[in-house]
Design a protein around this motif. Sequence first.
Motif, PDB file in Angstrom:
ATOM      1  N   ILE A 288       0.851  -1.183   0.000  1.00 20.59           N
ATOM      2  CA  ILE A 288       0.000   0.000   0.000  1.00 20.59           C
ATOM      3  C   ILE A 288       0.890   1.237   0.000  1.00 20.59           C
ATOM      4  O   ILE A 288       1.545   1.556   0.993  1.00 20.59           O
ATOM      5  N   MET A 289       0.911   1.938  -1.131  1.00 20.70           N
ATOM      6  CA  MET A 289       1.751   3.125  -1.251  1.00 20.70           C
ATOM      7  C   MET A 289       1.207   4.027  -2.357  1.00 20.70           C
ATOM      8  O   MET A 289       0.374   3.594  -3.166  1.00 20.70           O
ATOM      9  N   LEU A 290       1.688   5.264  -2.368  1.00 18.20           N
ATOM     10  CA  LEU A 290       1.329   6.180  -3.436  1.00 18.20           C
ATOM     11  C   LEU A 290       2.464   7.163  -3.662  1.00 18.20           C
ATOM     12  O   LEU A 290       3.297   7.401  -2.790  1.00 18.20           O
ATOM     13  N   THR A 291       2.465   7.733  -4.858  1.00 22.07           N
ATOM     14  CA  THR A 291       3.346   8.845  -5.192  1.00 22.07           C
ATOM     15  C   THR A 291       2.544   9.864  -5.979  1.00 22.07           C
ATOM     16  O   THR A 291       1.451   9.571  -6.485  1.00 22.07           O
ATOM     17  N   THR A 292       3.095  11.079  -6.083  1.00 25.12           N
ATOM     18  CA  THR A 292       2.476  12.113  -6.895  1.00 25.12           C
ATOM     19  C   THR A 292       3.333  12.379  -8.124  1.00 25.12           C
ATOM     20  O   THR A 292       4.561  12.308  -8.069  1.00 25.12           O
ATOM     21  N   ARG A 293       2.666  12.692  -9.233  1.00 26.78           N
ATOM     22  CA  ARG A 293       3.358  13.110 -10.447  1.00 26.78           C
ATOM     23  C   ARG A 293       3.519  14.631 -10.431  1.00 26.78           C
ATOM     24  O   ARG A 293       2.917  15.321  -9.597  1.00 26.78           O
ATOM     25  N   PRO A 294       4.309  15.193 -11.332  1.00 29.22           N
ATOM     26  CA  PRO A 294       4.518  16.642 -11.328  1.00 29.22           C
ATOM     27  C   PRO A 294       3.234  17.456 -11.439  1.00 29.22           C
ATOM     28  O   PRO A 294       3.166  18.576 -10.927  1.00 29.22           O
ATOM     29  N   ASP A 295       2.189  16.921 -12.085  1.00 24.28           N
ATOM     30  CA  ASP A 295       0.926  17.646 -12.215  1.00 24.28           C
ATOM     31  C   ASP A 295       0.014  17.474 -11.009  1.00 24.28           C
ATOM     32  O   ASP A 295      -1.122  17.976 -11.004  1.00 24.28           O
ATOM     33  N   GLY A 296       0.482  16.752  -9.982  1.00 29.54           N
ATOM     34  CA  GLY A 296      -0.312  16.544  -8.784  1.00 29.54           C
ATOM     35  C   GLY A 296      -1.139  15.279  -8.785  1.00 29.54           C
ATOM     36  O   GLY A 296      -1.682  14.882  -7.737  1.00 29.54           O
ATOM     37  N   SER A 297      -1.289  14.640  -9.934  1.00 26.25           N
ATOM     38  CA  SER A 297      -2.050  13.390  -9.974  1.00 26.25           C
ATOM     39  C   SER A 297      -1.317  12.307  -9.203  1.00 26.25           C
ATOM     40  O   SER A 297      -0.108  12.385  -8.958  1.00 26.25           O
ATOM     41  N   LEU A 298      -2.060  11.283  -8.805  1.00 27.41           N
ATOM     42  CA  LEU A 298      -1.550  10.262  -7.901  1.00 27.41           C
ATOM     43  C   LEU A 298      -1.340   8.939  -8.631  1.00 27.41           C
ATOM     44  O   LEU A 298      -2.124   8.565  -9.505  1.00 27.41           O
ATOM     45  N   LEU A 299      -0.284   8.227  -8.242  1.00 22.25           N
ATOM     46  CA  LEU A 299      -0.053   6.849  -8.663  1.00 22.25           C
ATOM     47  C   LEU A 299      -0.288   5.970  -7.446  1.00 22.25           C
ATOM     48  O   LEU A 299       0.338   6.164  -6.394  1.00 22.25           O
ATOM     49  N   LEU A 300      -1.189   4.999  -7.582  1.00 19.87           N
ATOM     50  CA  LEU A 300      -1.715   4.250  -6.443  1.00 19.87           C
ATOM     51  C   LEU A 300      -1.524   2.751  -6.653  1.00 19.87           C
ATOM     52  O   LEU A 300      -1.671   2.242  -7.762  1.00 19.87           O
ATOM     53  N   GLY A 301      -1.225   2.044  -5.575  1.00 16.87           N
ATOM     54  CA  GLY A 301      -1.140   0.583  -5.708  1.00 16.87           C
ATOM     55  C   GLY A 301      -0.672  -0.069  -4.432  1.00 16.87           C
ATOM     56  O   GLY A 301      -0.640   0.572  -3.382  1.00 16.87           O
ATOM     57  N   ASP A 302      -0.225  -1.306  -4.602  1.00 18.45           N
ATOM     58  CA  ASP A 302      -0.373  -2.196  -5.726  1.00 18.45           C
ATOM     59  C   ASP A 302      -0.408  -3.620  -5.189  1.00 18.45           C
ATOM     60  O   ASP A 302      -0.072  -3.870  -4.030  1.00 18.45           O
ATOM     61  N   SER A 303      -0.868  -4.548  -5.989  1.00 16.27           N
ATOM     62  CA  SER A 303      -0.894  -5.969  -5.656  1.00 16.27           C
ATOM     63  C   SER A 303       0.188  -6.674  -6.462  1.00 16.27           C
ATOM     64  O   SER A 303       0.790  -6.096  -7.362  1.00 16.27           O
ATOM     65  N   HIS A 304       0.425  -7.973  -6.159  1.00 19.13           N
ATOM     66  CA  HIS A 304       1.488  -8.713  -6.830  1.00 19.13           C
ATOM     67  C   HIS A 304       1.045 -10.159  -7.071  1.00 19.13           C
ATOM     68  O   HIS A 304       0.539 -10.822  -6.156  1.00 19.13           O
TER      69      HIS A 304
END
Length: 382
Positions: free
Chosen positions: A283-299
Amino acid sequence: MTDDSSPNTPLPRHTDLLVVGAGIVGIAHAVEAARTGMTVRVLERDARAVGASIRNFGHACVTAQSDDLVETALDSRDGWLTAAAESGIWAREAGAVVVARTRAELGLLEEFRDQRGAELVELLDAAGTAARIGAPAADAGIVGGAFLPADLRVDPRTAVGGLTRTLAGRPGVEVLFRTAVGRIGDGEVDTARGTFTADHVVVCTGHDLDQLLPDLADRHRVRRCALEMASADAVAGLRTESALLTGYSMVRYGGFNTLSSAPTVAAELAERRPDLVGVDANIMLTTRPDGSLLLGDSHHRDLTVDPFLDEDVATLLLDELASIVSPSGFRVRQRWQGVYASSPDTDLVVERVHPRTTAAVVTTGIGMTMSFGVARRVLRGL
């Protein structure tokens, strides 16, 4: 869309270095080699990088690597910053915030600080953790956390492409896209565009190692690991460029999961959320330069992975993340299947397969983290 093939005059068939694969590990080898004045050719079957190098969080997870990898990870961090300065790609020394939601998780962070040192691990109380990410501590169940200042952020959607375009413009470098590779020999590669030779060949094909060097892949039990990931609109109040990690992250990474308090955290997670542990969630997230989020993840791991995404799994991941940073949920814009090479035996396959040919594959989900460090290690050994 056009590819990023080199605009320069084509090189001779023989070069100093020949790199198979234009993902981040292959491009890192080419960037490091070109900087020393070597002539370099890169071969890539697609018209641009579309694999693991663009389907990830853009998080160079330097600090949490195992003891045997952390120096390579720190070397890779330096490589990223040098390459970013040369190419102008987005890169931030933004670190990572690890959120603890139980006393056991906080205890693991304290043990990690004692092991790695306060320079690399800054402990935070609940309010300090919440302030770092812009989430209300009480509502999110945050009891504390840690800030990892050495971790690095890049934009996965643009980083490898930006590096490739800069690389392709260098004299003495040729990047050939839409070039399928067949036989790998000793300093020699057969392709759909003919045979190319080099003083040394480096094979950086990631999860497709078995397509070109099946015996090596079998020996290290390399499989594909498929991930469920999503991107979403920016969340009001979330104001950090740092990566956000959780207890699920702690029990994955070697810097944490070898510590004495790690089994307690793993058992606690399994008891509290067997559904998330069952899909091997990070369970983690990051932000892109435009503020949108990258969310995840399963394996999920297999020799060949099915392409289908499971909406129930996506809901599990997104609901858990929402409980930390966005009680009203997320406005999801994209979903995709991530993929990387995975081995139960080793995190790196760096091996001479011929006197003049080396395979260099990261066999866990830290290719962005390790790319430049692995490249420097391989090139030093030539």
